[in-house]
Design an enzyme around this catalytic site. Structure first.
Site, mmCIF file in Angstrom:
data_model
loop_
_atom_site.group_PDB
_atom_site.id
_atom_site.type_symbol
_atom_site.label_atom_id
_atom_site.label_comp_id
_atom_site.label_asym_id
_atom_site.label_seq_id
_atom_site.Cartn_x
_atom_site.Cartn_y
_atom_site.Cartn_z
ATOM 1 N N HIS A 148 0.551 -1.061 -0.175
ATOM 2 C CA HIS A 148 0.009 0.120 0.050
ATOM 3 C C HIS A 148 0.832 1.395 0.029
ATOM 4 C CE1 HIS A 148 0.783 0.950 4.281
ATOM 5 N NE2 HIS A 148 0.882 -0.414 4.636
ATOM 6 N N ASP A 149 0.461 2.163 -0.798
ATOM 7 C CA ASP A 149 0.913 3.773 -0.600
ATOM 8 C C ASP A 149 2.534 3.751 -1.128
ATOM 9 O OD1 ASP A 149 -1.316 5.266 0.516
ATOM 10 O OD2 ASP A 149 -0.865 3.585 2.096
ATOM 11 N N GLY A 204 5.154 -1.107 2.538
ATOM 12 C CA GLY A 204 4.356 0.117 2.469
ATOM 13 C C GLY A 204 5.038 1.552 2.284
#
Length: 250
Positions: free
Chosen positions: A121-122, A139
Site C-alpha cells: 500500500h501507498d 508500504g
C-alpha cells in the site's frame, strides 16, 4: 488481439473498460476499476477498485491488482486509489495493493513485475522499473525510474530506491539506496556503480566517467561523507543528483 470479455469473466457494473480491452476466462474486474484502451487481463487475473489502469497494460493469470492493503485497521482510508500508467506487464501471482492511507499507490509506465512480486500500500513506483521474481516492496516505499531488482530482494517501509540503482538478488534494503549504484547483501550495502544499467539507459559516457570519479571519492576514499560531498564536482547533472540523494538520506 481484438477486444472482448469472455463469457465466464465477472465484470462489475461499476467498472469502465476502454476500447480493445480483453478480459479473459474467469478474470474479475471489480467496481471502481477503469481499464485503459488495449489493456489485457489473462485468465483468472483480478483487478479490484478503486483502481485506474492506463493503456496497453497486461495482467497475467492469478495476479491481483488493486487488492485491499494488508493492514490491521479497517477504515475509510482503505479506499485510497491505485493509479497505474501505461504498458506495464504484471506477471503471474503478482500483488499490487491500493493505498491504505497517504497518497495511495502509484505506478508509472513500462514496468515489468515478474512472478510473485509484491507492491504494498501507498508505494510509488516510477517508470522503466523491473522487479524480478519474489521482490517485496513494503508500504510507502519509493522506487525511482530505471531501478532494477534481483529476485527475492526486499525494501522496508518508507525506504527510497534511487534512479538506475540495481538491487542484487536477495538484498534486504532497510536504508535509502542511492541512485546509480549496485547494492547487495543483508543488510544491503553499496558495492559498485551500476555501469551496465547506466549504459543501457543511454547515459552519456562523459557523465558515466564523472559518476565513476564521484563514486570513488564518496564511497572508496575513506573520507567522511560530508567532506567528500563538499568536494564533489556537481556540474554534471547525474553527479548532482547522486550528491543530493546522499545529502537527503531518504
Amino acid at each position: 488481439m481484438a477486444g472482448g470479455v469472455h463469457e465466464s469473466a465477472v465484470v462489475a457494473p461499476g467498472a469502465r473498460l476502454g476500447r480493445g480491452v480483453v478480459v479473459g476466462p474467469f478474470a474479475v474486474v471489480g467496481d471502481g476499476v477503469e481499464l485503459g484502451d488495449g489493456t489485457e487481463l489473462s485468465a483468472h487475473a483480478v483487478v479490484l477498485g478503486p483502481a485506474v489502469l492506463g493503456v496497453a497494460n497486461v495482467v497475467h493469470a492469478f495476479a491481483v491488482v488493486g487488492g485491499a492493503p494488508q493492514l490491521k485497521r479497517a477504515d475509510g482510508e482503505l479506499q485510497a486509489t491505485l493509479v497505474m500508467g501505461d504498458r506495464n506487464v504484471v506477471r503471474e501471482h503478482v500483488t499490487i495493493h491500493r493505498g491504505g492511507g497517504g497518497c495511495g499507490t502509484r505506478v508509472g509506465h513500462d514496468n515489468l513485475f515478474m512472478v510473485g512480486a509484491h507492491v504494498a500500500h501507498d508505494v510509488t513506483v516510477g517508470s522503466h522499473v523491473t522487479l524480478a521474481n519474489g521482490t517485496q516492496l513494503a508500504g510507502h516505499a519509493v522506487v525511482e525510474d530505471h531501478a532494477t531488482f534481483g529476485g527475492l530482494s526486499g525494501v522496508a517501509q518508507f525506504v527510497r530506491v534511487g534512479e538506475s540503482a540495481f538491487v542484487a538478488a536477495g538484498a534486504m534494503c532497510e536504508r535509502a539506496v542511492p541512485p546509480f549504484v549496485i547494492v547487495q547483501g543483508d543488510r544491503a550495502k553499496v558495492r559498485a556503480l551500476n555501469l551496465v544499467g547506466l549504459r543501457r539507459r543511454g547515459v552519456p559516457e562523459e557523465s558515466i566517467e564523472r559518476l565513476e570519479a564521484a563514486f570513488r571519492r564518496l564511497f572508496a576514499s575513506g573520507e567522511p561523507m560530508a567532506r567528500a560531498l563538499a568536494a564533489v564536482d556537481r556540474s554534471d547533472p547525474y553527479v548532482a543528483r547522486l550528491a543530493e540523494a546522499l545529502e537527503r538520506k531518504g
